[in-house]
Design an enzyme around this catalytic site. Structure first.
Site, PDB file in Angstrom:
ATOM      1  N   HIS A  80       0.847  -1.190   0.000  1.00  0.00           N
ATOM      2  CA  HIS A  80       0.000   0.000   0.000  1.00  0.00           C
ATOM      3  C   HIS A  80       0.884   1.242   0.000  1.00  0.00           C
ATOM      4  O   HIS A  80       2.049   1.193   0.418  1.00  0.00           O
ATOM      5  CB  HIS A  80      -0.894   0.013   1.232  1.00  0.00           C
ATOM      6  CG  HIS A  80      -1.964  -1.028   1.211  1.00  0.00           C
ATOM      7  ND1 HIS A  80      -3.045  -0.986   2.062  1.00  0.00           N
ATOM      8  CD2 HIS A  80      -2.135  -2.138   0.447  1.00  0.00           C
ATOM      9  CE1 HIS A  80      -3.830  -2.016   1.827  1.00  0.00           C
ATOM     10  NE2 HIS A  80      -3.296  -2.739   0.853  1.00  0.00           N
ATOM     11  N   GLU A  82       0.959   3.848   1.928  1.00  0.00           N
ATOM     12  CA  GLU A  82       1.471   4.209   3.247  1.00  0.00           C
ATOM     13  C   GLU A  82       2.665   3.342   3.637  1.00  0.00           C
ATOM     14  O   GLU A  82       3.673   3.833   4.153  1.00  0.00           O
ATOM     15  CB  GLU A  82       0.376   4.047   4.317  1.00  0.00           C
ATOM     16  CG  GLU A  82      -0.870   4.872   4.064  1.00  0.00           C
ATOM     17  CD  GLU A  82      -1.967   4.132   3.325  1.00  0.00           C
ATOM     18  OE1 GLU A  82      -3.141   4.376   3.639  1.00  0.00           O
ATOM     19  OE2 GLU A  82      -1.667   3.324   2.417  1.00  0.00           O
ATOM     20  N   CYS A 113      -2.328  -0.438   7.561  1.00  0.00           N
ATOM     21  CA  CYS A 113      -1.550   0.804   7.494  1.00  0.00           C
ATOM     22  C   CYS A 113      -1.660   1.608   8.786  1.00  0.00           C
ATOM     23  O   CYS A 113      -0.682   2.204   9.238  1.00  0.00           O
ATOM     24  CB  CYS A 113      -1.985   1.620   6.293  1.00  0.00           C
ATOM     25  SG  CYS A 113      -1.589   0.783   4.720  1.00  0.00           S
TER      26      CYS A 113
END
Length: 177
Positions: A80, A82, A113
């Site tokens: 992801h 992040e 995250c």
């Protein structure tokens, strides 16, 4: 500033940019400037066929790490935006702890995250649009307000909310065609 309360969890401070003129990492204009860079990163993800989410980690006006969604291209469900930004920052700093830093992300983080923010000791999260299905900061789980966690993250939501929301909405609208 508003405060979200939940019977199971303690309070989490929600800083609204239009009412909070200055916080640790800067002004509303500074938040918008960093979020514009996150939107550029989100666009890079979209150009690669990924869900358009971009993130960057900043401390003292300096970018420590950047990232955009890459789980499809990397065959990695943890890739992801992040996580990519946190990994880049940790590698640059030579430390998995990133105190006194701010993560800017176009969409509200998921539970994975949000947990990474706690483990990395990130001080402040600034996000653009809420994610009503998987957002785990305010929308569904409120991970950051869990009193059992040993670190607190200040949260500012709604920075360039319309632009961030439009990008993700248009992506999924096109995908459904």
């Amino acid at each position: 500033m508003s405060v979200l309360k939940n019977r199971q969890f303690e309070e989490i401070r929600i800083l609204k940019p239009e009412t909070q003129t200055e916080i640790e990492t800067g002004t509303e204009a500074t938040h918008a400037s960093w979020m514009r860079e996150a939107l550029i990163l989100a666009d890079a993800a979209q150009q690669r066929g990924e869900v358009p989410v971009g993130a960057l980690l900043v401390r003292d006006g300096k970018v420590l790490g950047r990232g955009f969604n890459q789980p499809i291209s990397q065959s990695d469900p943890t890739a992801h935006a992040e996580i990519q930004a946190i990994r880049a920052a940790a590698a640059q700093e030579g430390n998995y702890r990133l105190p006194n830093s701010t993560l800017y992300v176009t969409v509200e983080p998921c539970s994975m995250c949000a947990g990474a923010l706690v483990h990395a000791r990130i001080s402040h999260l600034v996000f653009g649009a809420r994610e009503p299905r998987a957002g785990a900061v305010l929308s569904t789980l409120q991970v950051l307000s869990n009193p059992n966690l040993n670190h607190r993250v200040d949260v500012t939501e709604g920075v360039l909310e319309d632009e961030c929301g439009a990008l993700i909405s248009s992506f999924f609208r096109e995908r459904r065609k």
